[in-house]
Design a protein around this motif. Structure first.
Motif, mmCIF file in Angstrom:
data_model
loop_
_atom_site.group_PDB
_atom_site.id
_atom_site.type_symbol
_atom_site.label_atom_id
_atom_site.label_comp_id
_atom_site.label_asym_id
_atom_site.label_seq_id
_atom_site.Cartn_x
_atom_site.Cartn_y
_atom_site.Cartn_z
ATOM 1 N N UNK A 1 0.821 -1.208 0.000
ATOM 2 C CA UNK A 1 0.000 0.000 0.000
ATOM 3 C C UNK A 1 0.856 1.259 0.000
ATOM 4 N N UNK A 2 2.159 1.122 -0.180
ATOM 5 C CA UNK A 2 3.035 2.282 -0.099
ATOM 6 C C UNK A 2 3.748 2.583 -1.401
ATOM 7 N N UNK B 1 -6.305 4.667 -2.245
ATOM 8 C CA UNK B 1 -6.215 5.894 -1.451
ATOM 9 C C UNK B 1 -5.146 6.817 -2.023
ATOM 10 N N UNK B 2 -4.004 6.246 -2.374
ATOM 11 C CA UNK B 2 -2.899 7.071 -2.850
ATOM 12 C C UNK B 2 -3.126 7.593 -4.268
ATOM 13 N N UNK B 3 -4.158 7.093 -4.976
ATOM 14 C CA UNK B 3 -4.447 7.562 -6.332
ATOM 15 C C UNK B 3 -5.445 8.708 -6.346
ATOM 16 N N UNK B 4 -6.162 8.921 -5.238
ATOM 17 C CA UNK B 4 -7.182 9.961 -5.204
ATOM 18 C C UNK B 4 -6.558 11.335 -5.430
ATOM 19 N N UNK B 5 -7.230 12.147 -6.235
ATOM 20 C CA UNK B 5 -6.814 13.520 -6.477
ATOM 21 C C UNK B 5 -7.646 14.454 -5.608
ATOM 22 N N UNK C 1 -11.930 10.657 -7.772
ATOM 23 C CA UNK C 1 -11.465 9.310 -8.115
ATOM 24 C C UNK C 1 -11.108 9.260 -9.600
ATOM 25 N N UNK C 2 -9.832 9.059 -9.946
ATOM 26 C CA UNK C 2 -9.476 8.924 -11.364
ATOM 27 C C UNK C 2 -10.270 7.826 -12.071
#
Length: 549
Positions: free
Chosen positions: A205-206, A442-446, A454-455
């Motif tokens: 997740x990192x 989570x790390x992809x959210x803008x 959400x892309x």
């Protein structure tokens, strides 16, 4: 008529296989010992065609694989390998690749599957984490591996699959093993609940490279759920499974472990997979089952070669967001309703959710019986699973959840709670009927001003444009607003969608915060990682330097 709910025939069959094994060994925990289970199944039907190399039209029986893998295990013992030692496998999908794989499982030796395209620095990092005793590779990779070992300040034996090499070869490893030793061979005894079987590469997740520890029991339980949709006929619920996954993918492990147990022939290729080869294998061998990335079928559909998809009875798609339109298209072409979007990950040894029949459009499935579920608000840490249509980070707990990241207690602590919950890093929600839907990483959210974007939601809208083949949505940093949304688009062959058309379709469908303020960039192809996924970091860097319309 098919069951509308999942049918447990796979679990009944596996229970039958493992009970026969336990009756023979007298050790109750052997029901999860993958090495002993595989050996039992090889011996049960030695004439069964276990694997085919479709690139060379070579077949091999279970009896031949049994003999070669046992000889390899004996060779491992002579080399001093013991339970808990690590070997690395890296190579193409030829019929030799599985031999050291099975041999390691007999002995409690741990397999680390590594991408065969890795360069010196990537191999150095992998070696530093896993500290292997022996590395199996293709003959043309030995120089790179020697350099990586030197950089990592490690020593390990190097063995190659090809002949005519100065290094140990697989054939030499097994050539001089005494026949009596083969007859007398017995797998090692160990606790399959605690003994690692596989170190599988994952970004977790990192986003940092690491190796998830999967035990024999993790894999036996988690991967069995891949077969849940195949009805009641076990063994041999289908005839041929096409394996296109590279060795480092968990889906490659899934096929190698379960096709001997279920007596399903494995079709693979020693040549690098491309759309033309994929179409050739489908048309010639008529496989009935496949689990792969949606890109495999998108590229096949875009190629000029005609593919007869009607041989497929089950198509499982995962690894990337799956378009409902692609699912519908494949159902039409394959003339089957069994086309599913699979949501799973390495850290839980397979799928996290399961589909009832027929699957609900757009859903990732419903809860599977071997896992506990939570949806946790990333900001407040409040559990929101009791609330329908409320997004939260998916947390999972159960017997298929991994034991942590190998030699990385810090990352393990960030991902696994003290009471055993795995924090997936994915945002999902569930509807009133407890069907789950993927939102985004989570790390992809803008974040545009105070709005989260959400892309995947924007991508789903752009994919509806008839001239769009692939789309990836990202953001460019803005000092005042946060992220400005950008669409990266690959047009379909022969189509020339304009940037304004792409912007218009988003404007018609989504709210103001989700508009393409960062513009549209057209590509001929996207940069791809070694796992055949879009290289998001490289693509984001490219967007910053390119002209955006």
């Amino acid at each position: 008529m098919p069951n509308k709910t999942g049918y447990d025939a796979i679990h009944m069959y596996l229970s039958d296989v493992s009970s026969h094994l336990v009756a023979k060994t007298g050790i109750p925990t052997d029901r999860y010992h993958l090495g002993k289970i595989l050996l039992h199944c090889f011996q049960d039907d030695p004439d069964f065609i276990l694997q085919i190399d479709g690139a060379k039209d070579i077949t091999e029986t279970a009896g031949s694989v049994l003999d070669r893998s046992v000889r390899c295990a004996i060779a491992f013992k002579k080399l001093g390998l013991e339970k808990g030692d690590v070997i690395i496998l890296t190579g193409l999908n030829h019929i030799d690749l599985c031999i050291p794989y099975y041999a390691a499982l007999y002995l409690g030796v741990v397999v680390a599957a590594i991408d065969p395209t890795f360069g010196v620095n990537e191999l150095r990092d992998a070696f530093t984490i896993t500290k292997p005793k022996i590395i199996f590779c293709e003959g043309n990779k030995t120089d790179v591996i020697e350099k990586a070992l030197k950089c990592a300040e490690l020593e390990a034996k190097i063995a190659v699959f090809s002949e005519g090499n100065e290094f140990i070869t697989l054939s030499k490893c097994i050539m001089n093993i005494d026949d009596n030793a083969v007859k007398e061979f017995r797998p090692s005894d160990f606790d399959p609940e605690e003994t690692p079987a596989l170190l599988t590469s994952t970004s977790g997740t990192t986003g940092l490279p690491k190796a998830a520890i999967l035990t024999h029991k993790n894999l036996f339980i988690g991967l069995s759920y891949m077969w849940l949709s195949l009805g009641s006929k076990f063994p041999t619920p289908t005839n041929i499974i096409l394996s296109v996954s590279p060795i480092q993918w968990l889906t490659a492990t899934f096929v190698k472990l379960f096709n001997p147990i279920l007596k399903v022939t494995r079709l693979q290729s020693s040549a690098i997979m491309n759309p033309e080869l994929f179409v050739h294998l489908v048309n010639k061998y008529k496989p009935a089952y496949i689990i792969t990335s949606p890109l495999t079928f998108q590229n096949a559909l875009a190629s000029n070669d005609k593919c007869d998809f009607t041989c497929f009875k089950s198509i499982l798609l995962g690894g990337l967001p799956v378009s409902p339109d692609l699912v519908d298209k494949l159902k039409e072409l394959a003339q089957t309703e069994r086309v599913y979007s699979v949501y799973g990950m390495s850290e839980i040894s397979g799928p996290a959710l399961q589909h009832n029949f027929p699957a609900v459009k757009g859903s990732c499935g419903q809860a599977a019986g071997h896992l506990e579920y939570r949806l946790v608000d990333p900001d407040t840490k409040e559990d929101v699973i009791s609330k329908a249509n409320t997004p939260g980070e998916l947390w999972l707990r159960g017997p298929s959840v991994f034991k942590g990241y190998y030699n990385d207690p810090e990352m393990t602590a960030k991902t696994l709670t003290e009471d055993g919950w795995f924090m997936t890093g994915d945002i999902l929600y569930r509807d009133d009927y407890w069907h789950f839907y993927f939102v985004d990483r989570i790390k992809s959210l803008l974040k545009y001003k105070s709005y989260q974007i959400s892309p995947s939601e924007v991508e789903a809208v752009i994919k509806k444009h008839p001239g769009v083949l692939h789309v990836f949505v990202t953001g460019i940093p803005d000092e005042n607003c946060g992220d400005l949304v950008v669409a990266c688009v690959i047009p379909k062959p022969g189509s020339k969608p304009s940037a304004q058309e792409i912007k218009d379709i988003v404007k018609e469908s989504l709210s103001d915060s989700k508009q393409l303020r960062g513009g549209v960039v057209f590509f001929k192809e996207f940069p791809i990682t070694s796992n055949l996924k879009i290289n998001k970091k490289k693509l984001q860097d490219m967007v910053l330097t390119m002209d955006r319309e």
